[in-house]
Design an enzyme around this catalytic site. Sequence first.
Site, PDB file in Angstrom:
ATOM      1  CE  LYS A  52       2.249  -2.154  -9.135  1.00 67.83           C
ATOM      2  NZ  LYS A  52       2.515  -2.290  -7.703  1.00 67.83           N
ATOM      3  CD  GLN A  96       0.552  -4.137  -5.168  1.00 66.55           C
ATOM      4  OE1 GLN A  96       1.146  -4.206  -6.237  1.00 66.55           O
ATOM      5  NE2 GLN A  96       0.196  -2.969  -4.630  1.00 66.55           N
ATOM      6  CG  ASP A 119       7.952  -1.749  -5.877  1.00 72.90           C
ATOM      7  OD1 ASP A 119       7.537  -0.999  -6.776  1.00 72.90           O
ATOM      8  OD2 ASP A 119       7.247  -2.574  -5.278  1.00 72.90           O
TER       9      ASP A 119
END
Length: 277
Positions: A52, A96, A119
């Site tokens: 990422k 995460q 997200d």
Amino acid sequence: MANIIDGKAISLQIKDEVKAKTARLKEAGIEICLAVIQVGTDPASSVYVGNKKKACEYCGIRSESYELPEETTEDELIGLIERLNSDTAVNGILVQLPLPSHINEDRVIMTIDPSKDVDGFSVNSVGALCIGRKGFRSCTPAGIIELLKRSNIEITGKECVVIGRSNIVGKPMALMMLQENATVTIAHSKTADLKSVAKRADILIVAVGKPKMITSEYVKDGAVVIDVGIHRNENNKLCGDVDYDDVFDKCSYITPVPGGVGPMTIAMLMYNCVVNM
Ligand code: NDP
């Protein structure tokens, strides 16, 4: 014989579009920043976080990295997110997953300001998707919609079967296909006669989390097969939830693993960082 949907090439197109947008924004004096939080040192998570950050660099997005020790408390993590929520220089916040078991993931996700939930996992984002409002779209299913559209695969009016009903893939996937006017069935571990349900699909999206479970017996002739799964097989090679070699001759389009859905997830994260700018 199937056409292979090239997720690598399509993800690169999207990242290049993001890159062009961040360049325009930079000229106007605006910098995009993604805060990336990892708790602990799970090797798979470290690989995802590293990828990422690399994608941010490619796209001209500044990434701010928070690597917290495994023993970080829930309150400490919440405190950091609250600080990032009120930091106007931060556009997106990514935590995460999975988090260590002593931390409540739901509470953490719910702390992220909905306007920074790149997200797309929060109740706000999922609720907006459900009622067709603007909001961040969960990256993996949003990436699959892009794969279909950019491969000129018609969605409207098609029978779509999604195998899997997780909150991050199956459910939002089904909602997005519904929004694109497919007729959608969601199958799961309690579905009776999965094979005949799956065989109804013009577009079969598999997010079941079981290596090579879906063989040609589950696939209608000429179906489009999208494989979300990622696993390592006995030879340490990547494979999906679909038995690629077995279904290849039966379908019209298929996503490979690797190089199908996987690269799209990160590309859509980059897209989400600039979508409201
Ligand atoms: P989950 O384990 O959360 O969900 C799996 C789903 O599959 C559940 O809804 C479960 O049903 C269903 N299921 C399990 N076994 C069967 C069965 N025998 N028959 C029918 N349905 C079954 O997985 P995720 O949705 O998080 O991920 C799915 C896969 O996608 C994994 O391989 C994961 O690694 C991969 N993945 C890939 C991403 C990418 O970027 N390419 C991103 C996210 C995930 P039930 O609800 O009844 O238990």
